[in-house]
Design a protein around this motif. Structure first.
Motif, PDB file in Angstrom:
ATOM      1  N   LEU A  95      47.397  -1.123 -10.918  1.00  6.14           N
ATOM      2  CA  LEU A  95      48.685  -1.293 -10.232  1.00  6.14           C
ATOM      3  C   LEU A  95      48.664  -2.487  -9.277  1.00  6.14           C
ATOM      4  O   LEU A  95      49.649  -3.226  -9.174  1.00  6.14           O
ATOM      5  N   THR A  96      47.552  -2.681  -8.593  1.00  2.00           N
ATOM      6  CA  THR A  96      47.424  -3.822  -7.672  1.00  2.00           C
ATOM      7  C   THR A  96      47.447  -5.132  -8.441  1.00  2.00           C
ATOM      8  O   THR A  96      48.105  -6.098  -8.031  1.00  2.00           O
ATOM      9  N   GLU A  97      46.745  -5.173  -9.589  1.00  2.00           N
ATOM     10  CA  GLU A  97      46.751  -6.384 -10.423  1.00  2.00           C
ATOM     11  C   GLU A  97      48.156  -6.706 -10.911  1.00  2.00           C
ATOM     12  O   GLU A  97      48.571  -7.870 -10.906  1.00  2.00           O
ATOM     13  N   GLU A  98      48.890  -5.691 -11.325  1.00  2.00           N
ATOM     14  CA  GLU A  98      50.254  -5.922 -11.809  1.00  2.00           C
ATOM     15  C   GLU A  98      51.185  -6.377 -10.689  1.00  2.00           C
ATOM     16  O   GLU A  98      51.975  -7.295 -10.871  1.00  2.00           O
ATOM     17  N   LYS A  99      51.087  -5.738  -9.524  1.00  2.00           N
ATOM     18  CA  LYS A  99      51.991  -6.062  -8.418  1.00  2.00           C
ATOM     19  C   LYS A  99      51.807  -7.494  -7.942  1.00  2.00           C
ATOM     20  O   LYS A  99      52.774  -8.192  -7.624  1.00  2.00           O
ATOM     21  N   TYR A 100      50.544  -7.961  -7.865  1.00  2.00           N
ATOM     22  CA  TYR A 100      50.265  -9.285  -7.319  1.00  2.00           C
ATOM     23  C   TYR A 100      49.916 -10.318  -8.392  1.00  2.00           C
ATOM     24  O   TYR A 100      49.429 -11.391  -8.079  1.00  2.00           O
ATOM     25  N   ASP A 111      44.871 -11.890 -12.407  1.00  2.00           N
ATOM     26  CA  ASP A 111      44.301 -11.973 -13.747  1.00  2.00           C
ATOM     27  C   ASP A 111      42.895 -11.383 -13.821  1.00  2.00           C
ATOM     28  O   ASP A 111      42.528 -10.773 -14.820  1.00  2.00           O
ATOM     29  N   PHE A 112      42.096 -11.588 -12.780  1.00  2.00           N
ATOM     30  CA  PHE A 112      40.720 -11.106 -12.763  1.00  2.00           C
ATOM     31  C   PHE A 112      40.442 -10.392 -11.455  1.00  2.00           C
ATOM     32  O   PHE A 112      40.864 -10.845 -10.397  1.00  2.00           O
ATOM     33  N   THR A 113      39.717  -9.302 -11.529  1.00  2.00           N
ATOM     34  CA  THR A 113      39.314  -8.563 -10.334  1.00  2.00           C
ATOM     35  C   THR A 113      37.796  -8.457 -10.331  1.00  2.00           C
ATOM     36  O   THR A 113      37.204  -7.963 -11.293  1.00  2.00           O
ATOM     37  N   LEU A 114      37.173  -8.953  -9.275  1.00  2.00           N
ATOM     38  CA  LEU A 114      35.727  -8.846  -9.120  1.00  2.00           C
ATOM     39  C   LEU A 114      35.430  -7.764  -8.100  1.00  2.00           C
ATOM     40  O   LEU A 114      36.000  -7.758  -7.011  1.00  2.00           O
ATOM     41  N   ILE A 115      34.545  -6.858  -8.451  1.00  2.00           N
ATOM     42  CA  ILE A 115      34.162  -5.781  -7.546  1.00  2.00           C
ATOM     43  C   ILE A 115      32.669  -5.897  -7.294  1.00  2.00           C
ATOM     44  O   ILE A 115      31.860  -5.790  -8.226  1.00  2.00           O
TER      45      ILE A 115
END
Length: 71
Positions: free
Chosen positions: A17-22, A25-29
């Motif tokens: 949801l956070t990726e879609e809202k903002y 394209d890539f999320t690093l954890i």
């Protein structure tokens, strides 16, 4: 507690949801080296992972072992 019934799926959904809202394209954890339930859940919901290591013989042995465990 009803709120915690789907805690494993909640992390994945929150990230999605956070990726879609903002428009991410890539999320690093960045995770620590423990086998906690949260780390296991994040690892299983990942599309890829990076393992930082030192170029020493023990790290090379560990990577070779990992390649047989995770094809």
């Amino acid at each position: 507690m009803a709120t915690l019934q789907n805690l494993p799926g909640a992390f994945s959904e929150l990230i999605k949801l956070t990726e879609e809202k903002y428009s991410i394209d890539f999320t690093l954890i960045d995770m620590n080296a423990s086998l906690s339930a949260i780390n296991q859940n994040l690892f299983l919901s990942a599309n890829a992972f990076i393992i930082p290591t030192n170029p020493d013989p023990f790290s090379i042995m560990a990577i070779n072992t990992l390649t047989t465990t995770l094809p």
